[in-house]
Design an enzyme around this catalytic site. Structure first.
Site, mmCIF file in Angstrom:
data_model
loop_
_atom_site.group_PDB
_atom_site.id
_atom_site.type_symbol
_atom_site.label_atom_id
_atom_site.label_comp_id
_atom_site.label_asym_id
_atom_site.label_seq_id
_atom_site.Cartn_x
_atom_site.Cartn_y
_atom_site.Cartn_z
ATOM 1 N N ASP A 196 28.934 14.620 24.232
ATOM 2 C CA ASP A 196 29.403 14.506 22.798
ATOM 3 C C ASP A 196 28.201 13.419 22.126
ATOM 4 O O ASP A 196 27.917 13.581 20.919
ATOM 5 C CB ASP A 196 30.672 13.642 22.829
ATOM 6 C CG ASP A 196 31.884 14.177 23.432
ATOM 7 O OD1 ASP A 196 31.353 14.565 24.689
ATOM 8 O OD2 ASP A 196 32.958 13.989 23.337
ATOM 9 N N ASP B 56 29.800 5.590 20.002
ATOM 10 C CA ASP B 56 30.147 6.493 18.579
ATOM 11 C C ASP B 56 29.826 6.264 17.222
ATOM 12 O O ASP B 56 30.392 6.697 16.270
ATOM 13 C CB ASP B 56 31.716 6.592 18.856
ATOM 14 C CG ASP B 56 32.217 7.369 19.861
ATOM 15 O OD1 ASP B 56 31.567 8.400 20.170
ATOM 16 O OD2 ASP B 56 33.281 7.151 20.649
HETATM 17 N N1 GLY Z 1 33.892 12.617 21.220
HETATM 18 C C1 GLY Z 1 35.196 12.827 21.874
HETATM 19 C C2 GLY Z 1 35.884 13.921 21.733
HETATM 20 O O1 GLY Z 1 34.938 15.082 21.329
HETATM 21 O O2 GLY Z 1 37.002 14.349 21.826
#
Ligand code: GLY
Length: 393
Positions: A175, A117
């Site tokens: 994601d 992330d």
């Molecule tokens: N990246 C985590 C979400 O979109 O909840």
């Protein structure tokens, strides 16, 4: 004589209107747009006062309490990122100073190697900060962060590993496309082809393995880290393995649009267009174009919406329109932004934990963050407003 008169009137109009067209508080703007920006200023002005000394950034507001998060949380970069955008939208130095202050709260993320992330955390905060200020200290943080992220790339799999927890061998979630912007950004900044090639490889693998024939996508693909083969495809935050989790579809749309911008590879543009077509023609996309939390949630229309999925989609559609010149993309984004600026979605002064937008869904299956504000819904809203203004010029 008439011609001279016309010329003088045009000249006067130009002299009168030109300064306004550049001014952040532009009286020529649509009412809804000015309302959205003014309300954002009101909410975030109060938030920066309230959270100034917290060393954490606001993530959501649940059960009457604002949840603040440290640099260890994937959402920690969005609040400073929103402040950078609001500075650009308003020209108000107060937001620039606050953006600088809240950006430093996530500095420790630069050395984390246990998460994918880092793009969300560092590119939204330091990345926007560097784009706007060219502060060399920001550049150092970005380079350190991208060097941490690239350590999660496995050339056999051809992807960056998303998570270190759970029972998967090598989980990659959709994601993760969003974190590639960070690698492309720093890769270009430092002429590091390893980073750029990793981002391209990740995109190619995702295009091959995450998508179904209708261009909807799975949430998670688990790979065998030795052979690089796909082991399993499933959801974590969606309704079912074969459903279309709304935010995941928006991440995909945004990710491939962004990768086309960054690489010029036409296959990414086509992928983004096909994803857009799946979403915009979806029979369960509501009239106001604010998706339910999953396109296949069983009780539609009695399901919570996910405003974050809408803002990510709106921002991506405006960028996609600048490449594809398909007016449906821009018109849909404009409709989303206009609807989000209505009282149904836009928070009133002082309410909603000082977030801008209501009605997002974080993780429905985990019964977490349902029908709440989320910092990333606000971030992509402000980004989309800025893109809307630029595109309309
Ligand atoms: N990246 C985590 C979400 O979109 O909840």
């Amino acid at each position: 004589m008439i011609k001279v008169k016309r010329f003088l009137i045009s000249l006067l109009l130009f002299i009168f209107l030109f300064p306004f067209s550049l001014s952040p508080k532009n009286p020529m703007r649509e009412k809804w747009l000015q309302k959205a920006i003014t309300r954002s200023e009101v909410q975030l002005s109060a938030a920066i006062k309230q959270f100034n000394d917290s060393n954490k950034n606001p993530r959501t507001y649940e059960n009457g309490k604002v949840i603040l998060v440290s640099y260890k949380d994937w959402t920690s970069g969005f609040f400073p990122g929103s402040l950078w955008y609001l500075f650009e939208l308003t020209g108000d130095k107060k937001f620039e100073n606050a953006a600088k202050h809240f950006t430093t709260f996530v500095s420790n993320a630069q050395f984390r190697t246990n998460t994918h992330d880092l793009g969300f955390i560092l590119n939204c905060s330091y990345g926007n900060g560097f784009r706007i200020t060219q502060n060399p200290e920001y550049k150092t943080v970005l380079i350190n962060g991208a060097n941490s992220l690239i350590r999660r790339f496995n050339s056999k799999v051809g992807c960056i590993k998303s998570w270190d927890f759970g029972n998967w061998q090598y989980p990659v979630i959709i994601d993760n496309m969003m974190n590639l912007e960070f690698l492309m950004n720093v890769g270009k900044m430092t002429n590091n082809s390893l980073m750029m090639n990793a981002a391209i490889s990740h995109s190619n693998k995702t295009m091959k393995n995450h998508f179904r024939s209708d261009f909807s996508c799975f949430h998670l693909v688990d790979y065998d880290s030795i052979s690089g083969n796909v082991l399993h495809k499933q959801t974590v935050q969606g309704f079912s393995d074969n459903s279309s989790w709304a935010r995941g579809q928006s991440w995909a749309l945004y990710g491939f649009t962004m990768m086309y911008r960054e690489t010029g590879k036409v296959e990414y543009l086509h992928q983004a267009e096909k994803i857009a077509s799946f979403l915009l023609n979806h029979p369960r996309l509501p009239k106001d174009k604010i998706p339910y939390w999953d396109y296949d949630a069983p009780n539609i229309p009695n399901e919570p919406r996910d405003v974050s999925a809408a803002t990510i989609m709106a921002s991506a559609l405006i960028e996609l329109c600048s490449f594809s010149n398909n007016s449906e993309y821009f018109n849909t984004a404009a409709l989303i932004l206009k609807n989000l600026s209505s009282d149904k979605y836009l928070a009133k002064k002082g309410e909603n934990g000082l977030f801008i937008l209501k009605h997002s869904t974080g993780n429905y299956p985990a019964k977490s963050e349902i029908d709440v504000p989320l910092s990333y819904a606000d971030y992509y809203f402000l980004e989309a407003l800025q893109r809307y203004i630029k595109y309309k010029k």
